[in-house]
Design a protein around this motif. Structure first.
Motif, PDB file in Angstrom:
ATOM      1  N   ASN A 156      -1.435  -0.450  -9.351  1.00 24.55           N
ATOM      2  CA  ASN A 156      -1.818  -1.749  -9.926  1.00 24.55           C
ATOM      3  C   ASN A 156      -2.994  -2.408  -9.218  1.00 24.55           C
ATOM      4  OD1 ASN A 156       0.141  -1.795 -11.938  1.00 24.55           O
ATOM      5  ND2 ASN A 156       1.697  -2.421 -10.488  1.00 24.55           N
ATOM      6  N   ASP A 157      -3.683  -1.683  -8.359  1.00 20.17           N
ATOM      7  CA  ASP A 157      -4.863  -2.240  -7.698  1.00 20.17           C
ATOM      8  C   ASP A 157      -5.860  -1.101  -7.517  1.00 20.17           C
ATOM      9  OD1 ASP A 157      -6.591  -4.013  -6.514  1.00 20.17           O
ATOM     10  OD2 ASP A 157      -5.298  -4.559  -4.864  1.00 20.17           O
ATOM     11  N   TRP A 200       0.853  -1.181   0.000  1.00 20.08           N
ATOM     12  CA  TRP A 200       0.000   0.000   0.000  1.00 20.08           C
ATOM     13  C   TRP A 200       0.887   1.227   0.000  1.00 20.08           C
ATOM     14  CZ3 TRP A 200      -2.594  -2.574   4.679  1.00 20.08           C
ATOM     15  CH2 TRP A 200      -3.497  -3.552   4.236  1.00 20.08           C
ATOM     16  N   THR A 201       0.568   2.178  -0.846  1.00 16.21           N
ATOM     17  CA  THR A 201       1.423   3.350  -0.956  1.00 16.21           C
ATOM     18  C   THR A 201       1.186   4.320   0.193  1.00 16.21           C
ATOM     19  OG1 THR A 201       1.315   3.092  -3.344  1.00 16.21           O
ATOM     20  CG2 THR A 201       2.249   5.132  -2.516  1.00 16.21           C
ATOM     21  N   VAL A 202      -0.054   4.779   0.345  1.00 15.44           N
ATOM     22  CA  VAL A 202      -0.408   5.673   1.454  1.00 15.44           C
ATOM     23  C   VAL A 202      -1.542   5.008   2.213  1.00 15.44           C
ATOM     24  CG1 VAL A 202      -1.312   7.944   2.107  1.00 15.44           C
ATOM     25  CG2 VAL A 202       0.252   7.734   0.160  1.00 15.44           C
ATOM     26  N   GLN A 203      -1.360   4.812   3.510  1.00 17.21           N
ATOM     27  CA  GLN A 203      -2.423   4.248   4.339  1.00 17.21           C
ATOM     28  C   GLN A 203      -2.696   5.190   5.503  1.00 17.21           C
ATOM     29  OE1 GLN A 203      -1.804   0.607   6.587  1.00 17.21           O
ATOM     30  NE2 GLN A 203      -3.970   0.135   6.442  1.00 17.21           N
ATOM     31  N   ILE A 204      -3.971   5.534   5.662  1.00 19.25           N
ATOM     32  CA  ILE A 204      -4.411   6.380   6.757  1.00 19.25           C
ATOM     33  C   ILE A 204      -5.192   5.468   7.704  1.00 19.25           C
ATOM     34  CG2 ILE A 204      -5.620   8.505   7.381  1.00 19.25           C
ATOM     35  CD1 ILE A 204      -3.324   8.851   5.309  1.00 19.25           C
ATOM     36  N   LEU A 205      -4.723   5.338   8.944  1.00 16.59           N
ATOM     37  CA  LEU A 205      -5.250   4.349   9.884  1.00 16.59           C
ATOM     38  C   LEU A 205      -5.589   5.010  11.218  1.00 16.59           C
ATOM     39  CD1 LEU A 205      -5.644   1.258  10.523  1.00 16.59           C
ATOM     40  CD2 LEU A 205      -3.240   1.245  11.186  1.00 16.59           C
ATOM     41  N   PRO A 213       4.070  -4.755  -8.243  1.00 12.44           N
ATOM     42  CA  PRO A 213       3.171  -5.623  -7.490  1.00 12.44           C
ATOM     43  C   PRO A 213       1.757  -5.057  -7.416  1.00 12.44           C
ATOM     44  CG  PRO A 213       4.579  -4.394  -6.007  1.00 12.44           C
ATOM     45  CD  PRO A 213       5.059  -4.110  -7.398  1.00 12.44           C
ATOM     46  N   SER A 214       0.815  -5.889  -7.041  1.00 16.22           N
ATOM     47  CA  SER A 214      -0.562  -5.468  -6.834  1.00 16.22           C
ATOM     48  C   SER A 214      -0.620  -4.623  -5.568  1.00 16.22           C
ATOM     49  CB  SER A 214      -1.460  -6.695  -6.695  1.00 16.22           C
ATOM     50  OG  SER A 214      -2.769  -6.287  -6.392  1.00 16.22           O
ATOM     51  N   THR A 215      -0.879  -3.351  -5.718  1.00 14.64           N
ATOM     52  CA  THR A 215      -0.827  -2.427  -4.594  1.00 14.64           C
ATOM     53  C   THR A 215      -1.897  -1.356  -4.705  1.00 14.64           C
ATOM     54  OG1 THR A 215       0.778  -1.147  -5.825  1.00 14.64           O
ATOM     55  CG2 THR A 215       1.659  -2.699  -4.233  1.00 14.64           C
ATOM     56  N   ASP A 216      -2.372  -0.871  -3.564  1.00 16.19           N
ATOM     57  CA  ASP A 216      -3.347   0.222  -3.529  1.00 16.19           C
ATOM     58  C   ASP A 216      -2.633   1.561  -3.580  1.00 16.19           C
ATOM     59  OD1 ASP A 216      -5.365  -1.647  -3.227  1.00 16.19           O
ATOM     60  OD2 ASP A 216      -5.579  -1.348  -1.075  1.00 16.19           O
ATOM     61  N   GLY A 217      -3.345   2.571  -4.069  1.00 14.53           N
ATOM     62  CA  GLY A 217      -2.809   3.930  -4.071  1.00 14.53           C
ATOM     63  C   GLY A 217      -2.956   4.562  -2.699  1.00 14.53           C
ATOM     64  N   ILE A 218      -4.183   4.960  -2.340  1.00 14.50           N
ATOM     65  CA  ILE A 218      -4.453   5.564  -1.041  1.00 14.50           C
ATOM     66  C   ILE A 218      -5.533   4.723  -0.363  1.00 14.50           C
ATOM     67  CG2 ILE A 218      -5.290   7.599   0.182  1.00 14.50           C
ATOM     68  CD1 ILE A 218      -4.224   9.270  -2.176  1.00 14.50           C
ATOM     69  N   GLY A 219      -5.233   4.224   0.827  1.00 17.56           N
ATOM     70  CA  GLY A 219      -6.178   3.393   1.564  1.00 17.56           C
ATOM     71  C   GLY A 219      -6.555   4.022   2.890  1.00 17.56           C
ATOM     72  N   TYR A 220      -7.837   3.971   3.190  1.00 14.58           N
ATOM     73  CA  TYR A 220      -8.355   4.498   4.450  1.00 14.58           C
ATOM     74  C   TYR A 220      -8.916   3.341   5.266  1.00 14.58           C
ATOM     75  CZ  TYR A 220      -8.310   9.087   2.174  1.00 14.58           C
ATOM     76  OH  TYR A 220      -7.940  10.237   1.539  1.00 14.58           O
ATOM     77  N   ARG A 221      -8.598   3.292   6.563  1.00 10.37           N
ATOM     78  CA  ARG A 221      -9.140   2.280   7.466  1.00 10.37           C
ATOM     79  C   ARG A 221      -9.494   2.906   8.804  1.00 10.37           C
ATOM     80  NH1 ARG A 221      -7.203  -3.590   6.876  1.00 10.37           N
ATOM     81  NH2 ARG A 221      -6.552  -3.669   4.729  1.00 10.37           N
ATOM     82  N   LYS A 238      -4.220   3.761 -14.175  1.00 11.39           N
ATOM     83  CA  LYS A 238      -4.359   2.351 -14.546  1.00 11.39           C
ATOM     84  C   LYS A 238      -4.830   1.434 -13.421  1.00 11.39           C
ATOM     85  CE  LYS A 238      -0.678   2.860 -17.898  1.00 11.39           C
ATOM     86  NZ  LYS A 238       0.695   2.552 -18.204  1.00 11.39           N
ATOM     87  N   GLY A 239      -5.270   1.943 -12.315  1.00  9.57           N
ATOM     88  CA  GLY A 239      -5.699   1.087 -11.210  1.00  9.57           C
ATOM     89  C   GLY A 239      -6.883   0.211 -11.577  1.00  9.57           C
ATOM     90  N   ALA A 240      -7.094  -0.839 -10.795  1.00 14.47           N
ATOM     91  CA  ALA A 240      -8.196  -1.774 -11.044  1.00 14.47           C
ATOM     92  C   ALA A 240      -9.542  -1.216 -10.603  1.00 14.47           C
ATOM     93  CB  ALA A 240      -7.914  -3.090 -10.320  1.00 14.47           C
ATOM     94  N   GLY A 241      -9.533  -0.231  -9.721  1.00 16.14           N
ATOM     95  CA  GLY A 241     -10.774   0.372  -9.270  1.00 16.14           C
ATOM     96  C   GLY A 241     -10.543   1.811  -8.872  1.00 16.14           C
ATOM     97  N   LEU A 242     -11.381   2.724  -9.347  1.00 14.95           N
ATOM     98  CA  LEU A 242     -11.232   4.130  -9.006  1.00 14.95           C
ATOM     99  C   LEU A 242     -11.414   4.329  -7.496  1.00 14.95           C
ATOM    100  CD1 LEU A 242     -11.012   7.142  -9.631  1.00 14.95           C
ATOM    101  CD2 LEU A 242     -13.447   7.119 -10.156  1.00 14.95           C
TER     102      LEU A 242
END
Length: 148
Positions: free
Chosen positions: A94-95, A45-50, A71-79, A127-131
């Motif tokens: 790539n994800d 994961w590139t940027v993760q806000i937790l 690798p299969s990776t997220d751009g910005i992830g929020y949790r 090019k991500g798999a999901g906006l």
């Protein structure tokens, strides 16, 4: 795919159990800003806000596909968080470009906190798999989020 990466000594690219490193993690933070940086070819994961609130992401560039692979990776992830915004970003991964999650498996059930009040605006997704993605099993705990 794992067989191909194992032979190259890169198992971490395709295996969650290897605990791949996160490039930028903001955890248990309030009133933070990430602005005007470029992150290239992250391993996970590139940027993760937790567990954070009032985090602003403004004008960052994420380039995972510099050479057309990675690798299969997220751009910005929020949790597990709320009242955050993301704007003026350029994401090429790539994800999932933007991923809203309320946990993963047993940890998500243990913490039982929603991801809510997230605003994403004026961003470019390449090019991500999901906006913008919400995980199905987390959907009831993700609330009040908007992509503009």
């Amino acid at each position: 795919m794992r067989r191909e990466y194992d032979a190259k000594g890169l198992r971490w690219i395709v295996d969650y159990d290897c605990k791949r490193p996160r490039t930028l993690l903001i955890q248990e933070s309030t009133n933070s800003t990430i602005r005007d940086i470029t992150l290239k070819q992250a391993g996970f994961w590139t940027v993760q806000i937790l567990y954070s609130e009032h985090v602003t992401i403004d004008g960052i560039t994420i380039q995972k596909n510099v050479d057309g692979s990675g690798p299969s990776t997220d751009g910005i992830g929020y949790r597990f968080l709320g009242k955050n915004s993301c704007q003026n970003c350029d994401i090429d991964c790539n994800d999932d470009d933007f991923c809203l999650k309320a946990g993963r498996d047993a940890d998500g059930l243990r913490v039982n906190r929603p991801t809510e009040y997230i605003v994403i605006r004026k961003c470019v997704a390449r090019k991500g798999a999901g906006l913008i993605t919400w995980r199905k099993r987390d959907f009831r705990r993700n609330q009040k989020c908007a992509g503009l």
